[in-house]
Enzyme design. Sequence first.
Site, PDB file in Angstrom:
ATOM      1  N   SER A 241       1.638   6.534   2.459  1.00 36.72           N
ATOM      2  CA  SER A 241       2.449   7.477   3.238  1.00 36.72           C
ATOM      3  C   SER A 241       3.729   7.876   2.514  1.00 36.72           C
ATOM      4  CB  SER A 241       2.804   6.872   4.595  1.00 36.72           C
ATOM      5  OG  SER A 241       1.652   6.660   5.373  1.00 36.72           O
TER       6      SER A 241
ATOM      7  N   GLU B  62      -9.531  -0.911   5.982  1.00 34.36           N
ATOM      8  CA  GLU B  62      -8.400  -1.306   6.819  1.00 34.36           C
ATOM      9  C   GLU B  62      -8.753  -1.189   8.299  1.00 34.36           C
ATOM     10  OE1 GLU B  62      -3.681  -0.133   7.456  1.00 34.36           O
ATOM     11  OE2 GLU B  62      -4.996   1.203   6.334  1.00 34.36           O
TER      12      GLU B  62
ATOM     13  N   SER C 224       4.595  -1.694   3.931  1.00 33.17           N
ATOM     14  CA  SER C 224       4.785  -3.065   4.403  1.00 33.17           C
ATOM     15  C   SER C 224       4.902  -4.049   3.237  1.00 33.17           C
ATOM     16  CB  SER C 224       3.609  -3.484   5.301  1.00 33.17           C
ATOM     17  OG  SER C 224       3.520  -2.652   6.429  1.00 33.17           O
TER      18      SER C 224
ATOM     19  N   SER D 235      -2.387   8.008  12.078  1.00 32.93           N
ATOM     20  CA  SER D 235      -1.904   8.214  13.441  1.00 32.93           C
ATOM     21  C   SER D 235      -3.036   8.614  14.375  1.00 32.93           C
ATOM     22  CB  SER D 235      -0.815   9.295  13.465  1.00 32.93           C
ATOM     23  OG  SER D 235      -1.383  10.573  13.228  1.00 32.93           O
TER      24      SER D 235
ATOM     25  N   GLN E 211       0.845  -1.186   0.000  1.00 28.57           N
ATOM     26  CA  GLN E 211       0.000   0.000   0.000  1.00 28.57           C
ATOM     27  C   GLN E 211       0.887   1.244   0.000  1.00 28.57           C
ATOM     28  OE1 GLN E 211      -2.557   0.034   3.387  1.00 28.57           O
ATOM     29  NE2 GLN E 211      -3.568   1.956   2.877  1.00 28.57           N
ATOM     30  N   GLY E 212       0.992   1.924  -1.137  1.00 30.22           N
ATOM     31  CA  GLY E 212       1.859   3.087  -1.277  1.00 30.22           C
ATOM     32  C   GLY E 212       1.107   4.382  -1.003  1.00 30.22           C
TER      33      GLY E 212
END
Length: 379
Positions: A121, A236, A153, A361, A118-119
């Site tokens: 951030s 997610e 990840s 976050s 998953q690109g």
Amino acid sequence: MESLEDFRTRARSWLSDAEPPEVPLDLDERFAVLRRWQQTLFEAGWVGLAWSPEAGGGGLTHAHQLVFVEELVRARAPQPVGLIGLEVVGPSIDRYGTDWQRRELLPRMLSGEDIWCQGFSEPGAGSDLASLRTRAVADGDDYLVSGQKIWTSWAHEAQWCALLVRTDPSVRKQAGISYLLVDMTSPGITARPIRQMTGDREFCEVFFDEVRVPRRNLLGAENEGWAIATHTLGSERGAATLRRRVELDVALEDAIDELRGSRTPSDRVLAAIGRAHVAMRVLDAQTRQTTARLLADTGPTPLDSVDKLVLNHVEQTVFAEIAGLLGPLRAVPGSRPAGLRADRWAHEHLYSRAASIYGGSAQIQRTIVAQRLLGLPRG
């Protein structure tokens, strides 16, 4: 359609006969074992249960998926390695993808033949995701992509990446973002693993240097990727909350069993387990609402941020309480202070520190709650 009771019985019976694998601590060995396990689950028809049949899924309900997740965890069986695809990216492709994208990409995602990353951030655009600067410039039938992603990840093992890019820098931040599905074998992509404090290296920084991506790999319409990204992040948070609730419950049961097998618990042990137990009951109460929203298929909502904040706190509380009983022996490989396996619980405690960062976050989740649920003004 099969009743939930019959489905649970069938899942429990299959898992009891399946001999789920032991998961090694070594990351490379772990990845290989979990990938084979995903293939086993797929061949037996247990992957993508709530996905559409057109996408290669089982066409069942989210309730069936939740039942299987619970039985999988309670059987002490591992999750498949491709959770980013199965829980995060796949539902968005199933909902927004073209016939070609769904037909060609999703079955290989389900089987584990293709692993996804998953690109989203970037350096300088992690919490403020809409500030991303990775650009995609139209060039005939392709886009040329350049930029950098981070905390991606399994990028060094992945075959595909769900990538957010800026396709129109002249409009407000969210309006100029597109969602591309990128083949990770494309020339110009470099993935560099980052060592974490757990010692693992599944996070990566990824560089894109004029990477050519076909236009047919655009998910949804150009410059409308933000809405799809919101769906992805909602998937997610919702899926992770419900899965982690069961995983944390089972982890606490395991810790109690280990402590019980050592000696009569002290007041200190009882107090620590009591605090962890209270935290888990809070999470149980919260996830009743999460389950109701998932079954109603309401889509992303600011309430997902409440789920994530509660999960963050509970996950860190549970593992901090268990790790606090290890004492200085937590640093000694193979030790068993108070009967607890130091290797497992020290690793779980360290990894839990990331819970308030990944998937958005805690600070950003509080901002969403303040503005979109409570109607508070921007500071």
